[in-house]
Design a protein around this motif. Structure first.
Motif, PDB file in Angstrom:
ATOM      1  N   UNK A 196       2.058  96.586 -20.793  1.00  0.00           N
ATOM      2  CA  UNK A 196       1.294  97.817 -19.869  1.00  0.00           C
ATOM      3  C   UNK A 196       0.973  96.975 -18.684  1.00  0.00           C
ATOM      4  N   UNK A 197       1.550  96.126 -18.228  1.00  0.00           N
ATOM      5  CA  UNK A 197       1.379  95.537 -16.859  1.00  0.00           C
ATOM      6  C   UNK A 197       2.598  95.433 -15.858  1.00  0.00           C
ATOM      7  N   UNK A 198       2.158  95.668 -14.577  1.00  0.00           N
ATOM      8  CA  UNK A 198       3.336  95.660 -13.640  1.00  0.00           C
ATOM      9  C   UNK A 198       2.647  94.819 -12.436  1.00  0.00           C
ATOM     10  N   UNK A 199       3.747  93.884 -11.951  1.00  0.00           N
ATOM     11  CA  UNK A 199       3.518  93.133 -10.943  1.00  0.00           C
ATOM     12  C   UNK A 199       3.861  94.026  -9.698  1.00  0.00           C
ATOM     13  N   UNK A 200       2.768  94.320  -8.887  1.00  0.00           N
ATOM     14  CA  UNK A 200       3.086  95.199  -7.530  1.00  0.00           C
ATOM     15  C   UNK A 200       3.438  94.452  -6.272  1.00  0.00           C
ATOM     16  N   UNK A 201       2.997  93.122  -6.195  1.00  0.00           N
ATOM     17  CA  UNK A 201       3.165  92.575  -4.998  1.00  0.00           C
ATOM     18  C   UNK A 201       2.669  91.209  -5.016  1.00  0.00           C
ATOM     19  N   UNK A 202       3.067  90.309  -4.122  1.00  0.00           N
ATOM     20  CA  UNK A 202       2.494  89.166  -3.857  1.00  0.00           C
ATOM     21  C   UNK A 202       2.241  88.952  -2.354  1.00  0.00           C
ATOM     22  N   UNK A 203       1.160  88.394  -2.034  1.00  0.00           N
ATOM     23  CA  UNK A 203       0.850  88.050  -0.703  1.00  0.00           C
ATOM     24  C   UNK A 203       0.998  86.553  -0.461  1.00  0.00           C
ATOM     25  N   UNK A 204       1.617  86.203   0.560  1.00  0.00           N
ATOM     26  CA  UNK A 204       1.982  84.605   0.518  1.00  0.00           C
ATOM     27  C   UNK A 204       1.919  84.296   1.954  1.00  0.00           C
ATOM     28  N   UNK A 205       1.007  83.535   2.541  1.00  0.00           N
ATOM     29  CA  UNK A 205       0.615  83.338   4.106  1.00  0.00           C
ATOM     30  C   UNK A 205       0.390  84.474   4.707  1.00  0.00           C
ATOM     31  N   UNK A 206       0.088  85.408   4.267  1.00  0.00           N
ATOM     32  CA  UNK A 206      -0.551  86.790   5.200  1.00  0.00           C
ATOM     33  C   UNK A 206       0.958  87.825   5.151  1.00  0.00           C
ATOM     34  N   UNK A 207       1.998  87.334   4.371  1.00  0.00           N
ATOM     35  CA  UNK A 207       3.046  88.096   4.197  1.00  0.00           C
ATOM     36  C   UNK A 207       3.318  88.567   3.019  1.00  0.00           C
ATOM     37  N   UNK A 208       3.869  90.067   2.774  1.00  0.00           N
ATOM     38  CA  UNK A 208       3.852  90.776   1.777  1.00  0.00           C
ATOM     39  C   UNK A 208       5.266  90.503   0.974  1.00  0.00           C
ATOM     40  N   UNK A 209       5.284  90.306  -0.313  1.00  0.00           N
ATOM     41  CA  UNK A 209       6.403  90.204  -0.973  1.00  0.00           C
ATOM     42  C   UNK A 209       6.425  91.471  -2.059  1.00  0.00           C
TER      43      UNK A 209
END
Length: 445
Positions: free
Chosen positions: A175-188
């Motif tokens: 019941x977990x979802x990876x929504x995003x990664x923020x890397x050096x100010x950029x969104x993935x």
């Protein structure tokens, strides 16, 4: 929607910047320089005036306003402004206050002061602190769907077990979802093959249990069970409210307050908090009172400069984790860059709470992430929604923008979103989306 904002300080400007693209916004402030700055920086109508007066609010055409926001740094000014606005028209009025006493008065009738809603900065900030304390490895935590869902943001340390793993390897929870990664100010927006790197900020959405389990995977030594020793530096209103809320959750914090009368008053009000009357910048005192052994130190003094010093000293003597209240948004990055674990800006917290009302009841809840790059939005789907009765994989592929459906609650039960899941009318859907696409998303509800 036609919105009038009184106050062009940090809170008012943040709100205006968020709303300007999709709404007609008017800002009133007594400061010439602030007004001139807004005129050049934002697509809003701004003029100099006293927002508590009929003449200024008539010039702002409050009689046509849908939403009226009083967000100056003065509680009384905000309350009077709301009362004045109600004599001209019938906008939905929101008053920002620092004092919890005004909130208590308002709650007795919910129409006191001419305010339809009161946002209490001190209490909101304390609630944010306590949520982070409850999930010690997180830097931001927000509840959704009445607590059935949590959104949490974590900074991945270089020694974290998940650093170097793919999202598929790190996501071991149903019941977990990876929504995003923020890397050096950029969104993935990650796929299962995306590799998580140290210093990434990972945003996950899921049931509280799954988010807690993920937090333990990220930092096994920083679990709630280990947060037995909590020290609050400063008996400010935020410090006091933080201690009070921690007591309600069966914690027994220690609080350091230099002013003798204030320390005595807090000790009388909070029987389960150990109050120490001393200067928190005295390193010998910090060592003698074993602040170096604290699991969490919350610095809640009434100036950013003092909080910076107290936070640095707490880290230097060995406190495991430091949360600092940072009144100026310009200083948040500074606090983070020198190693403070979590910097909470009361003005940002307040602005986020007020911005929720701009969705005209479409959004049940929102959280703003990483300097307004993205939002997590809770939507209740109607029978006419364009989002229902289609598999999520098909729906997402046909949209003109990217989003991540992080969680669904249906009839007060948690539903884990999968590619073949079909959304239904009445579902509460928690969605991660870039801020610039929020209006496109809400128009489909």
């Amino acid at each position: 929607m036609y919105v009038v904002i009184v106050g062009a300080g940090e809170v008012g400007t943040t709100i205006a910047a968020s709303l300007a693209a999709d709404h007609d916004v008017v800002v009133v402030d007594v400061d010439d320089d602030r007004v001139e700055s807004l005129k050049y920086d934002l697509d809003v109508l701004a003029f100099v005036g006293d927002g508590t007066t009929l003449s200024a609010l008539e010039e702002a055409r409050v009689d046509n306003a849908d939403l009226f926001i009083a967000s100056t740094d003065n509680d009384q000014t905000n309350l009077v402004a709301c009362g004045t606005a109600k004599t001209i028209g019938d906008p939905f009025t929101i008053a920002r206050t620092k004092s919890v006493e005004y909130l208590h008065t308002w709650k007795r009738t919910e129409n006191a002061f001419g305010a339809d809603f009161i946002v209490c900065t001190d209490l909101l900030t304390a609630e944010n602190v306590v949520r982070v304390v409850g999930l010690p490895s997180a830097i931001d935590v927000d509840p959704f769907a009445g607590g059935l869902v949590q959104m949490a943001e974590f900074e991945i340390g270089h020694d974290s077990p998940v650093a170097g793993q793919t999202v598929a390897e790190a996501d071991r929870f149903d019941s977990l979802t990876f929504a995003a990664l923020f890397r050096h100010g950029e969104m993935i927006l990650p796929t299962g093959e995306t590799v998580i790197e140290s210093a990434d900020r990972a945003v996950v959405i899921g049931s509280p249990e799954s988010v807690q389990s993920f937090a333990m995977d990220i930092a096994p030594d920083a679990t709630p069970d280990s947060a037995d020793e909590i020290v609050i530096i400063g008996g400010s209103p935020v410090g006091y409210q933080t201690a009070r809320l921690l007591e309600e959750r069966n914690f027994k914090p220690r609080l350091i307050e230099q002013d003798r009368d204030r320390a005595r008053w807090i000790a009388e009000k909070l029987p389960h908090t150990m109050v120490m009357q001393h200067d928190a910048t005295d390193t010998e005192f910090l060592s003698r009172e074993h602040v170096d052994e604290a699991d969490i130190v919350v610095s809640a003094l009434e100036s950013d400069e003092k909080n910076l010093l107290a936070s640095v000293l707490a880290k230097r003597v060995g406190a495991q984790r430091v949360i600092s209240i940072v009144d100026s948004g310009d200083y948040v990055t500074l606090f983070e860059e020198i190693g403070i674990d979590v910097a909470i800006n009361p003005r940002k917290v307040t602005a986020e709470e007020i911005i929720k009302f701009s969705y005209e009841t479409v959004a049940e809840n929102i959280a703003v992430l990483e300097n307004d790059q993205a939002e997590v939005v809770e939507l209740e789907l109607t029978a006419d929604s364009e989002l229902i009765d289609r598999p999520i994989s098909e729906l997402v592929s046909e949209l003109g923008f990217q989003l991540v459906i992080g969680a669904i609650t249906r009839d007060r039960s948690f539903v884990t979103p999968r590619g073949d899941t079909r959304l239904r009318a009445g579902d509460h859907v928690i969605i991660f989306v870039e801020t610039r696409y929020v209006s496109d998303l809400t128009s489909m509800v």
